[in-house]
Design a protein around this motif. Structure first.
Motif, short mmCIF file in Angstrom:
data_model
loop_
_atom_site.label_atom_id
_atom_site.label_comp_id
_atom_site.label_asym_id
_atom_site.label_seq_id
_atom_site.Cartn_x
_atom_site.Cartn_y
_atom_site.Cartn_z
N CYS A 170 10.43 -28.37 34.52
CA CYS A 170 11.01 -27.48 33.51
C CYS A 170 11.17 -26.08 34.09
N THR A 205 15.86 -28.87 32.43
CA THR A 205 14.85 -29.90 32.61
C THR A 205 15.42 -30.83 33.67
N ASP A 258 5.56 -27.83 34.26
CA ASP A 258 6.13 -26.68 33.57
C ASP A 258 6.13 -25.51 34.55
N ALA A 278 13.15 -26.39 27.16
CA ALA A 278 13.04 -27.18 28.40
C ALA A 278 11.85 -28.12 28.30
N SER A 305 12.97 -22.09 33.48
CA SER A 305 13.68 -21.13 32.62
C SER A 305 13.34 -19.73 33.15
N LYS A 306 12.91 -18.84 32.30
CA LYS A 306 12.54 -17.47 32.69
C LYS A 306 13.36 -16.91 33.86
N VAL A 308 8.20 -22.99 34.20
CA VAL A 308 8.97 -21.95 33.50
C VAL A 308 8.57 -20.56 34.03
N ALA A 340 17.94 -22.63 30.51
CA ALA A 340 16.83 -23.46 30.95
C ALA A 340 17.34 -24.78 31.48
N ASP A 355 18.23 -23.77 26.60
CA ASP A 355 18.40 -22.32 26.67
C ASP A 355 17.13 -21.48 26.66
N ASN A 356 15.97 -22.10 26.67
CA ASN A 356 14.75 -21.30 26.85
C ASN A 356 13.61 -22.19 27.31
N GLY A 357 12.49 -21.59 27.63
CA GLY A 357 11.40 -22.37 28.20
C GLY A 357 10.88 -23.44 27.24
#
Ligand SMILES: *Cc1c(COP(=O)(O)O)cnc(C)c1O
Length: 430
Positions: free
Chosen positions: A273, A288, A247, A113, A275-276, A249, A286, A108-110
């Motif tokens: 990964c 992965t 990454d 992830a 998110s954002k 994100v 997020a 649920d967030n960077g």
């Protein structure tokens, strides 16, 4: 009592020295690239609200997709259950990702992830009896989030000094940090690759994986490198059987000019990964993403080889519904056109400002991220610069000496021109 006073009595804000910070600014509503405050104030959101917003604020189609989903199925435990928004979002992402990235794990967030990727990479080897593999390589200046694993691989970015005693050991290699007209680009790259050789040589078969933000390091000041550097680095570590974690994100969903930064590097990581921007900036979510090979290493008759990790809001249907709609919008020709025009406006703005002001240096751009540094010798107070820009209706948030623009895709070329004009005037007058 005014909102900011009520806030001051009860809240504790992120990344804020509460003693010296000015009172938080109430935002009443937002639309497109604009945030609206009290007393008719408004600001052009040039930081995409901490890099999460893609298509503009309060985008009606995403709001409607969330509303419809909420009336239908708001959440369900994701262990042992599934739902259409989760599967559909991953299917749609798979269409735009390299074929080998085909297993999707939600959080649920960077930061989560990243934790997931680190834990999966570590256990991938553990499950195969490779217990000597304990170390991750990370790039200096990398930022991967504020949880303990993410802090460990992000150490040396200067955000987490008090916790250094609690972080696990990570092998750091330098990052080129190059810019337009930098005549040392290939020297820097070669030097950094040489440092990598030293680490590979010293730790040999003890290395789990390498983690990096491909092409642009965000939080440490929009530091950039050529995609060629990333491909060389990845190709080299692959020869040593080291897993690669990208990454994205921050760089994901169009920021670097391609949908994902990995497209420019020509290499595919073992973990990606995201998110954002994934929900267009509406809800925390997020992913992965990994390979079938990694996934297979967790299959077995007993739970002991499974990936024992999960979050309560994993694969939240509202987030997934927002993600599906956001990806749809991103794939429309209008969105591609808008991004192109933003990219060109940023290019123009950077060219102009570097011609006119001797106070700026290290001008750099990667797609829809434009940055420059204000020369410390110019003696400009960065906090004051930011406040003056806010006063003029432009929300920027310099990182150290680095000023960057990362606007939502709803921003017009005129709005970007206006931001550069204003920066020029404020810098000249400072
Ligand atoms: C923001 C960020 C993270 C952490 O994400 P959070 O959602 O803030 O936990 C990780 N990596 C990069 C590159 C980021 O920019």
């Amino acid at each position: 009592m005014r909102l900011s006073e009520r806030d001051r009595k009860i809240l504790w804000h992120p990344f804020t020295q509460e003693k010296t910070a000015s009172p938080p600014i109430p935002v009443i509503r937002a639309e497109g690239s604009w945030l609206y405050g009290e007393n008719g104030k408004k600001w052009l959101d040039l930081v995409s609200s901490w890099w999460v917003n893609l298509h503009g604020h309060a985008y009606p189609e995403i709001a409607e997709a969330i509303y419809k989903q909420a009336m239908h199925l708001e959440h369900v435990i994701f262990a042992g259950f599934t739902h259409d928004p989760a599967v559909t979002l991953c299917e749609k992402l798979q269409e735009v990702l390299p074929d080998s990235l085909c297993r999707f794990f939600f959080s649920d967030n960077g930061s989560t992830a990243i934790e997931v990727a680190l834990k999966m990479a570590y256990q991938y080897w553990w499950n195969q009896g490779e217990r000597q593999k304990k170390y991750f390589i990370a790039l200096e200046g990398g930022y991967h989030g504020d949880t303990f694993g993410a802090m460990s691989v992000g150490a040396r970015s200067g955000f987490h000094d008090p916790y250094s005693g609690l972080l696990f050991k990570v092998l750091h290699v330098p990052f080129p940090d190059t810019f337009a007209g930098d005549d040392e680009v290939s020297d820097k790259e070669q030097r950094d690759l040489l440092e990598l050789e030293n680490v590979l040589d010293k730790y040999q078969d003890k290395i789990v994986g390498i983690i990096l933000e491909p092409i642009v390091q965000g939080a440490s000041g929009m530091r950039m490198c050529r995609p060629e550097f990333v491909s060389q680095l990845v190709q080299r570590v692959r020869e040593e059987n080291i897993l690669v974690i990208f990454d994205e994100v921050m760089t994901g969903f169009g920021r670097t000019g391609t949908l994902f930064a990995l497209e420019q590097t020509g290499v595919t990581p073992d973990f990606l990964c995201l998110s954002k921007g994934i929900t267009g900036g509406f809800l925390p979510l997020a992913l992965t993403v990994t390979t079938e090979e990694v996934y297979s290493a967790f299959l077995g008759e007993h739970f002991s080889s499974a990936f024992a990790h999960g979050h309560s809001y994993t694969a939240n249907p509202l987030g997934c519904a927002a993600g599906i709609m956001s990806l749809n919008i991103l794939q429309r020709p209008e969105s591609a056109d808008a991004r192109k025009s933003i990219q060109q406006a940023l290019e123009r703005g950077l060219a102009d400002i570097s011609k006119i002001s001797k106070k700026i240096c290290r001008v750099r751009q990667q797609g829809l991220i434009a940055a420059f540094d204000i020369d410390p010798a110019a003696g400009i107070d960065m906090q004051k610069f930011k406040l003056m820009m806010m006063e003029e209706g432009f929300l920027i948030r310099p990182l150290g000496q680095s000023v960057y623009l990362m606007p939502p895709y709803s921003t017009t070329a005129n709005e970007i021109d206006a931001a550069f004009d204003k920066m020029r005037i404020v810098i000249a007058a400072s």
